[in-house]
Design a protein around this motif. Sequence first.
Motif, PDB file in Angstrom:
ATOM      1  N   LEU A 194      27.998  32.039  43.286  1.00 20.33           N
ATOM      2  CA  LEU A 194      26.602  32.460  43.215  1.00 20.33           C
ATOM      3  C   LEU A 194      26.407  33.276  41.941  1.00 20.33           C
ATOM      4  O   LEU A 194      26.979  34.358  41.787  1.00 20.33           O
ATOM      5  N   ASP A 195      25.625  32.734  41.015  1.00 20.59           N
ATOM      6  CA  ASP A 195      25.349  33.405  39.735  1.00 20.59           C
ATOM      7  C   ASP A 195      24.141  34.315  39.916  1.00 20.59           C
ATOM      8  O   ASP A 195      23.027  33.851  40.167  1.00 20.59           O
ATOM      9  N   LEU A 196      24.353  35.626  39.787  1.00 22.32           N
ATOM     10  CA  LEU A 196      23.288  36.600  40.032  1.00 22.32           C
ATOM     11  C   LEU A 196      22.616  37.086  38.756  1.00 22.32           C
ATOM     12  O   LEU A 196      21.856  38.039  38.790  1.00 22.32           O
ATOM     13  N   THR A 233      30.290  35.981  44.079  1.00 19.50           N
ATOM     14  CA  THR A 233      29.076  36.342  43.348  1.00 19.50           C
ATOM     15  C   THR A 233      29.479  36.902  41.984  1.00 19.50           C
ATOM     16  O   THR A 233      30.352  37.761  41.884  1.00 19.50           O
ATOM     17  N   ILE A 290      23.401  28.362  42.157  1.00 15.95           N
ATOM     18  CA  ILE A 290      24.569  28.277  43.021  1.00 15.95           C
ATOM     19  C   ILE A 290      25.372  27.076  42.587  1.00 15.95           C
ATOM     20  O   ILE A 290      24.844  25.982  42.462  1.00 15.95           O
ATOM     21  N   LEU A 335      33.195  32.470  48.917  1.00 14.63           N
ATOM     22  CA  LEU A 335      31.873  32.693  48.333  1.00 14.63           C
ATOM     23  C   LEU A 335      32.029  33.807  47.305  1.00 14.63           C
ATOM     24  O   LEU A 335      32.402  34.929  47.657  1.00 14.63           O
ATOM     25  N   ARG A 367      19.719  25.445  46.414  1.00 11.51           N
ATOM     26  CA  ARG A 367      20.205  26.766  46.792  1.00 11.51           C
ATOM     27  C   ARG A 367      21.181  26.618  47.950  1.00 11.51           C
ATOM     28  O   ARG A 367      21.507  25.518  48.369  1.00 11.51           O
ATOM     29  N   ASP A 398      27.936  38.152  37.918  1.00 11.92           N
ATOM     30  CA  ASP A 398      26.731  38.579  37.198  1.00 11.92           C
ATOM     31  C   ASP A 398      26.944  38.652  35.697  1.00 11.92           C
ATOM     32  O   ASP A 398      26.138  39.244  34.973  1.00 11.92           O
ATOM     33  N   GLY A 430      32.534  40.577  37.207  1.00 15.02           N
ATOM     34  CA  GLY A 430      32.149  39.247  37.640  1.00 15.02           C
ATOM     35  C   GLY A 430      33.087  38.178  37.103  1.00 15.02           C
ATOM     36  O   GLY A 430      33.476  37.248  37.804  1.00 15.02           O
ATOM     37  N   SER A 459      35.566  35.727  39.238  1.00 19.39           N
ATOM     38  CA  SER A 459      35.557  34.279  39.068  1.00 19.39           C
ATOM     39  C   SER A 459      36.957  33.747  38.810  1.00 19.39           C
ATOM     40  O   SER A 459      37.367  32.729  39.382  1.00 19.39           O
TER      41      SER A 459
END
Length: 540
Positions: free
Chosen positions: A490-492, A462, A513, A460, A535, A464, A469, A473
């Motif tokens: 998960l794109d914040l 996250t 997501i 998982l 989601r 940004d 970020g 990735s």
Amino acid sequence: MVLGTMLFALVALMVPARAAEGGGPSEVTFIIQVLILVAAGRICGEIAQRLGQPAVMGQLIAGLILGPSVFGLLAPDWQRALFPTAPEQKAMLDAVSQLGILMLLLLTGMETDPSLIRRVGRAAASVSLTGIAIPFACGVAAGEMLPDAMLPHPEMRLVTSLFLGTALSISSVKIVAMVVREMNFLSRDIGQIIVTSAIIDDTLGWVVIAITFSLARHGTVDAWALGQAIVGTFVFLALSFTVGRVLVFRAIRWSNDHLEGEFPVISTILVIMAVMALATHLIGVHSVLGAFVAGVLVGQSPILARHVEEQLRGLIVALFMPVFFGLAGLGADLTILSNPYLLGLTAALVLIASIGKFGGAFLGGALGGLDRRESLALAFGMNARGSTEVIVATIGLQMGALSHDLFTMIVAMAVLTTMVMPPTLRWALARIPLSEDEERRIAREAFAATGFVPNLERLLVTVDGSANGKLASRLAGLVSAFRGMPVTVLDLRPASPAAEPAEARKRPAEAEIVETSAEGRSAAPTMAMKRSGRRGRKQT
């Protein structure tokens, strides 16, 4: 003692009950049969493991004890009361056994590691080809020389010979892998070659069984039907490992992420097994091939979590294995070996099977570049028939290709060769020194196994839009591509343009997501962000 007391009490209750109901099919009898087979298989399996033998041999011996070989000899009336011969009653237990064959082949396929074939393919292919061809030829020749009285249908001698050849040539990958793992040889070159050779044996064996089944259905050698079965089998295999592989991966992933009920992945796996078994049945070959291929594909799925696999394995090992192998033991009557002629034929069968497999594997090892000690260990390891042999013999008996006497002889041969294999393989492996390359590789693998990444099942991540970020990735992409691991991203970043910094408003993405999997392993390891309306869901 506990099992004997329980058995005595149950049979004592069943005899008057069956007399009162006229001997018809009984649900109570069926439940008691399953109870006895599971309990006896568990107890005998535990004893076998404590003696250094595989548990499956204990389950098979439990069936031999409960059958006409021991219990039927000592108390025939009670044995017939517990396991009546009425077709209606036998059909209830046979149904569980039939499902058990498919479940066992599913589990065998899940334990098959095709990546081993790529690693040690040359030596393993050499061992498998000679290790199958020589005992197969010996088995077919033995079948052609059998007297007509030993054949269920003398006019179908070729089918019986093919089954006998197949039974003599296949090794049991489960038992081979168990001993190699127990000796900590899975990381050694010779251990990988032994397990890989057993995998190839199993795979080729089920293809041969599927084709032989098609031949048996027609009763004679029909060139058109035989060609159709061969072409259909290879088309099925080609489609399974290309299009089918992708569909299986996506089905498992979709059920895991979208279905809310309990154990959705296990239900999906069982549906996949049933569909592929029916597919092979429709093309005219045996359904066991479809179940085995389904297991191979399921075992390769990147989203198959360890606990899901253990849940499915628990169901098969605790219920279907003791019932199936116990029922196989019930079908064998070792009292026929009191006949000197049949005893001699059984001894000859064991000798032919052992010499053929040992000689073929030893020759294959020498041709594959192994030294004498490694070839000797390979020959000892490949001589175990075990569970695979019993499944083949059971299919042959159900199809009418094998008589009860031949079935008993094959079961006896499977028990003897399997019980001899573990001590001889342990002795041979202990004599093989560790090379410098193996020592360095084992140390490197042991160090890597203690890290955090090898124990991951799913990532998982996250992000940004910041430098950190983007780095996260890319690192996740590298790990996913290397390990074949699914990733949830998960794109914040804020969804509202007004809330974003001015330099970030040019980006078209919104909070979301995105899930990726290892199906596209060859793609660049950078995580692609795309729009998604849903989601987070539950993850395995």
